[in-house]
Design an enzyme around this catalytic site. Sequence first.
Site, PDB file in Angstrom:
ATOM      1  N   CYS A 246       0.795  -1.639  -0.022  1.00  0.00           N
ATOM      2  CA  CYS A 246      -0.196  -0.302   0.191  1.00  0.00           C
ATOM      3  C   CYS A 246       0.986   0.636  -0.409  1.00  0.00           C
ATOM      4  O   CYS A 246       0.705   2.263  -0.534  1.00  0.00           O
ATOM      5  CB  CYS A 246      -1.005   0.098   1.195  1.00  0.00           C
ATOM      6  SG  CYS A 246      -2.335   0.981   1.388  1.00  0.00           S
TER       7      CYS A 246
ATOM      8  N   CYS B  46      -1.361   8.787   7.112  1.00  0.00           N
ATOM      9  CA  CYS B  46      -2.683   7.953   6.621  1.00  0.00           C
ATOM     10  C   CYS B  46      -3.508   7.173   7.760  1.00  0.00           C
ATOM     11  O   CYS B  46      -3.768   7.043   9.238  1.00  0.00           O
ATOM     12  CB  CYS B  46      -2.569   6.789   6.094  1.00  0.00           C
ATOM     13  SG  CYS B  46      -1.559   7.229   4.089  1.00  0.00           S
TER      14      CYS B  46
ATOM     15  N   CYS C 189       7.523   4.491   5.743  1.00  0.00           N
ATOM     16  CA  CYS C 189       6.990   4.241   4.961  1.00  0.00           C
ATOM     17  C   CYS C 189       7.486   3.752   3.431  1.00  0.00           C
ATOM     18  O   CYS C 189       6.919   2.756   2.951  1.00  0.00           O
ATOM     19  CB  CYS C 189       5.703   4.590   4.773  1.00  0.00           C
ATOM     20  SG  CYS C 189       6.844   6.488   4.423  1.00  0.00           S
TER      21      CYS C 189
HETATM   22 FE1  SF4 Z   1      -1.846   2.523   2.873  1.00  0.00          FE
HETATM   23 FE2  SF4 Z   1      -0.883   4.845   3.906  1.00  0.00          FE
HETATM   24 FE3  SF4 Z   1      -0.868   2.858   5.162  1.00  0.00          FE
HETATM   25 FE4  SF4 Z   1       0.571   3.205   3.778  1.00  0.00          FE
HETATM   26  S1  SF4 Z   1       0.464   4.893   5.298  1.00  0.00           S
HETATM   27  S2  SF4 Z   1       0.209   1.254   4.378  1.00  0.00           S
HETATM   28  S3  SF4 Z   1      -0.105   4.955   2.336  1.00  0.00           S
HETATM   29  S4  SF4 Z   1      -2.668   3.533   4.349  1.00  0.00           S
END
Ligand code: SF4
Length: 244
Positions: free
Chosen positions: A129, A210, A236
Amino acid sequence: MNALAHQRLFERTASALPPAEEIDRALRDAAPAEIVATALRIVGREHLALVSSFGTESAALLKVMTDVDPAIPVIFLDTGWLFEETLAYRDTLIATLGLCDVRSIKPSEATLSREDPDRELWFSDPDACCRIRKVEPLARALKPFRGWINGRKRFQGGLRAAMPVVEQDGERLKFNPFANVSRQQIEAIYAAANLPPHPLAAKGFLSVGCMPCTSRTSPDEETRAGRWRGRPKTECGIHTVKMA
Ligand code: SF4
């Protein structure tokens, strides 16, 4: 940095960027504004960008940047999963600081349809993701640039605890002007410039990413403890994967 070190660095920038280790040695103890100004001179005005999450501490680095040059492009990764408060904070800081080139970057619609049609990838495979919502869009956004600035701090711990001030990131230079900065210094920048806080800071969020992957943090926890809570993931990927 002394005058001779400056001269040596700039003599070499006409054809190629100096080695990251050399700039890091020269800037190791420099103030954030000097690091941003040096990045601008070494990389060149058309080739330097700043990447901001418009998170809880972001206004401090943006303030330092605008004091040096408010026209430096600011790249903002709008993943599609951000809090409304973060989008509002971006707009507040654009107005407050006079940011004149904020580029809100979105993931590829085709990739989202193919790899995350049900919007559940954050749960089943958060690395994938982050790859399609952050790493790949940032790699595309950074293509025109030879250097980028970001706001990581060593006090955030984990992989960040030992980062240099300047590092090589693929073909680019990556500048970390806040590597040495303490939380108290960030608070001082906010206070001195009367910067507005992120709307979620007062609700217990020390670090904001997020929605599905961000939770509140208690006072005895590390700053980023609320990110990907309950999972081994701590980054991330935009700082652990080399940008092509
Ligand atoms: Fe997805 Fe954002 Fe979570 Fe990363 S931080 S897994 S981009 S929702």
